[in-house]
Design a protein around this motif. Structure first.
Motif, short mmCIF file in Angstrom:
data_model
loop_
_atom_site.label_atom_id
_atom_site.label_comp_id
_atom_site.label_asym_id
_atom_site.label_seq_id
_atom_site.Cartn_x
_atom_site.Cartn_y
_atom_site.Cartn_z
N THR A 70 0.74 -1.32 0.23
CA THR A 70 0.03 0.16 0.03
C THR A 70 0.91 1.23 -0.11
OG1 THR A 70 -0.19 -0.10 2.41
CG2 THR A 70 -2.06 -0.87 1.19
N THR A 110 0.55 3.76 -2.70
CA THR A 110 -1.17 4.30 -2.85
C THR A 110 -1.16 5.31 -1.70
OG1 THR A 110 -1.93 2.28 -3.51
CG2 THR A 110 -3.43 3.87 -2.24
N LYS A 161 -1.46 9.28 -2.74
CA LYS A 161 -2.82 9.94 -1.95
C LYS A 161 -2.17 11.29 -1.28
CE LYS A 161 -7.13 9.73 -2.25
NZ LYS A 161 -7.84 10.10 -3.23
N SER A 187 -6.48 4.22 -5.10
CA SER A 187 -7.38 4.31 -3.85
C SER A 187 -8.68 3.43 -4.10
CB SER A 187 -7.65 5.87 -3.70
OG SER A 187 -6.58 6.42 -3.32
N ASN A 188 -9.45 3.66 -5.34
CA ASN A 188 -10.71 2.96 -5.45
C ASN A 188 -10.16 1.45 -5.44
OD1 ASN A 188 -12.02 5.33 -5.85
ND2 ASN A 188 -11.72 5.27 -8.07
N GLU A 189 -9.18 1.00 -6.03
CA GLU A 189 -8.83 -0.21 -5.92
C GLU A 189 -8.76 -0.98 -4.60
OE1 GLU A 189 -6.00 -3.56 -8.15
OE2 GLU A 189 -5.13 -1.57 -7.44
N THR A 237 -10.11 0.36 -1.85
CA THR A 237 -11.25 0.49 -1.12
C THR A 237 -12.18 -0.92 -1.46
OG1 THR A 237 -11.32 2.67 -1.08
CG2 THR A 237 -13.65 1.71 -1.00
N GLU A 238 -12.17 -1.21 -2.61
CA GLU A 238 -12.89 -2.53 -3.21
C GLU A 238 -12.11 -3.63 -2.46
OE1 GLU A 238 -13.12 -2.92 -7.30
OE2 GLU A 238 -13.87 -0.85 -7.53
N VAL A 293 -10.49 -3.88 0.46
CA VAL A 293 -10.98 -3.81 1.91
C VAL A 293 -12.26 -4.20 2.06
CG1 VAL A 293 -11.26 -2.40 3.86
CG2 VAL A 293 -9.27 -2.33 2.55
N GLN A 294 -13.30 -3.79 1.00
CA GLN A 294 -14.76 -4.36 1.07
C GLN A 294 -14.60 -5.97 0.97
OE1 GLN A 294 -16.40 -1.70 -1.71
NE2 GLN A 294 -16.92 -0.28 -0.12
#
Length: 111
Positions: A10, A13, A17, A91-93, A95-96, A98-99
């Motif tokens: 990470t 990222t 960010k 960031s989007n990747e 977040t997905e 982590v979900q």
């Protein structure tokens, strides 16, 4: 503090960010910002940060500017337009991811 394995995946990222959100920053400033934002749960080492910054620069995602501050050279890093795009995508990747991990680790959430 989190394991090196978690941070390794990470770090780009995190750096992209932060630079995207803060404009230009120098290395020590990045380490301190991460430390403060995470309540010291993530403490970046120079040995991890600078190779990452150099790789991001080589990939055209950040640029550098050197300034003299009180007789010392300080290298500032700035995210490029491509770096901003990459920061958003990463960031989007993440977040997905982590979900997805929450679903795997907490199967009761999917009932």
């Amino acid at each position: 503090m989190y394991s090196k394995e978690l941070l390794k995946g990470t770090l780009k990222t995190i750096v992209l960010k932060l630079l995207s959100a803060n404009g230009e920053m120098y290395g020590y400033e990045i380490t301190q910002k991460v430390k403060v934002l995470t309540n010291e749960k993530i403490q970046l080492t120079e040995g991890a940060l600078y190779p990452t910054l150099h790789k991001l620069e080589a990939d055209g995602l950040v640029t550098t500017q050197v300034e003299n501050i009180n007789g010392r050279k300080r290298k500032y890093y700035q995210v490029t337009a491509a770096g901003n795009t990459e920061a958003t995508e990463r960031s989007n990747e993440f977040t997905e991811f982590v979900q997805t991990m929450l679903i795997l680790l907490n199967p009761q959430l999917t009932k």
